[in-house]
Design a protein around this motif. Sequence first.
Motif, PDB file in Angstrom:
ATOM      1  N   LEU A 163     -31.750   0.094 -32.939  1.00 47.45           N
ATOM      2  CA  LEU A 163     -30.489   0.390 -32.270  1.00 47.45           C
ATOM      3  C   LEU A 163     -30.521   1.834 -31.798  1.00 47.45           C
ATOM      4  N   VAL A 164     -29.646   2.150 -30.846  1.00 50.38           N
ATOM      5  CA  VAL A 164     -29.604   3.496 -30.279  1.00 50.38           C
ATOM      6  C   VAL A 164     -28.221   4.087 -30.498  1.00 50.38           C
ATOM      7  N   ILE A 165     -28.184   5.257 -31.117  1.00 51.33           N
ATOM      8  CA  ILE A 165     -26.947   5.983 -31.398  1.00 51.33           C
ATOM      9  C   ILE A 165     -26.838   7.149 -30.429  1.00 51.33           C
ATOM     10  N   VAL A 166     -25.713   7.254 -29.762  1.00 58.23           N
ATOM     11  CA  VAL A 166     -25.457   8.372 -28.853  1.00 58.23           C
ATOM     12  C   VAL A 166     -24.397   9.263 -29.482  1.00 58.23           C
ATOM     13  N   VAL A 167     -24.704  10.541 -29.619  1.00 54.44           N
ATOM     14  CA  VAL A 167     -23.744  11.493 -30.174  1.00 54.44           C
ATOM     15  C   VAL A 167     -22.989  12.142 -29.016  1.00 54.44           C
ATOM     16  N   ALA A 168     -21.682  11.924 -28.996  1.00 53.15           N
ATOM     17  CA  ALA A 168     -20.815  12.476 -27.962  1.00 53.15           C
ATOM     18  C   ALA A 168     -19.874  13.501 -28.579  1.00 53.15           C
ATOM     19  N   GLY A 169     -19.238  14.289 -27.722  1.00 44.10           N
ATOM     20  CA  GLY A 169     -18.268  15.273 -28.189  1.00 44.10           C
ATOM     21  C   GLY A 169     -16.974  15.118 -27.419  1.00 44.10           C
TER      22      GLY A 169
END
Length: 221
Positions: free
Chosen positions: A56-62
């Motif tokens: 799976l791919v986790i995207v860290v956003a702000g």
Amino acid sequence: MPLSPSICGVVLAAGASSRMGRDKALLPWPPVAEGTPAANTFLGAAIDLLQQYSDLVIVVAGKNTPTIAPVVYAHAGFLAINREPDRGQFSSLQVGLQEVLNQGRDAAFVALIDRPPALPQTLNALRDEFLHAGPEVWAVVPQVMRQEQIVHGHPILIGREMIHAFLHAPVTATAREVEHHSREHIKYVPVIDPRLGMNIDTPEDYDRLSSLEMISSEKEF
């Protein structure tokens, strides 16, 4: 490694993109002229690439969560939010790696959103080296020769030991500092990838991509 680890992809995309003037995660990829429909974005291409090599791919956003969340979900990614992105990229790395452990995985490709996506053969080489390395190897990092200089790039592939090293470091640390302290556990993997190590920080950097041989001659994105 005696057992094959479960690998996540992690994309750090919480930056303000202040020098670019617009969110780098949403830049068209491959580059196109303004007003021309885009096939993909930096973020979409990063997720698509990492999905081929991870569970799976986790995207860290702000603060950009509302604008990039639709891209994350459209590409079947998972969203992790850095509530304090002003603390810098290392805080986003810690948020992403904690989510890797929360998801029950023990290894991660870590990619930066301000880089063109690496070529698939680069990720193949990193994964092969990582899976066949001994327990003393906590991370594999790609490197290329550019103008007779060695350049290290992303994505990097890290195991549980390196994940813990990053998570246990103070938030005021940098990834480079942690890697330096763990340098005896890092294996550098030579690859041939003209995209490696390119930082796209300004509109001029992005404009130059369109004319580069590595873009115009590349058939698979």
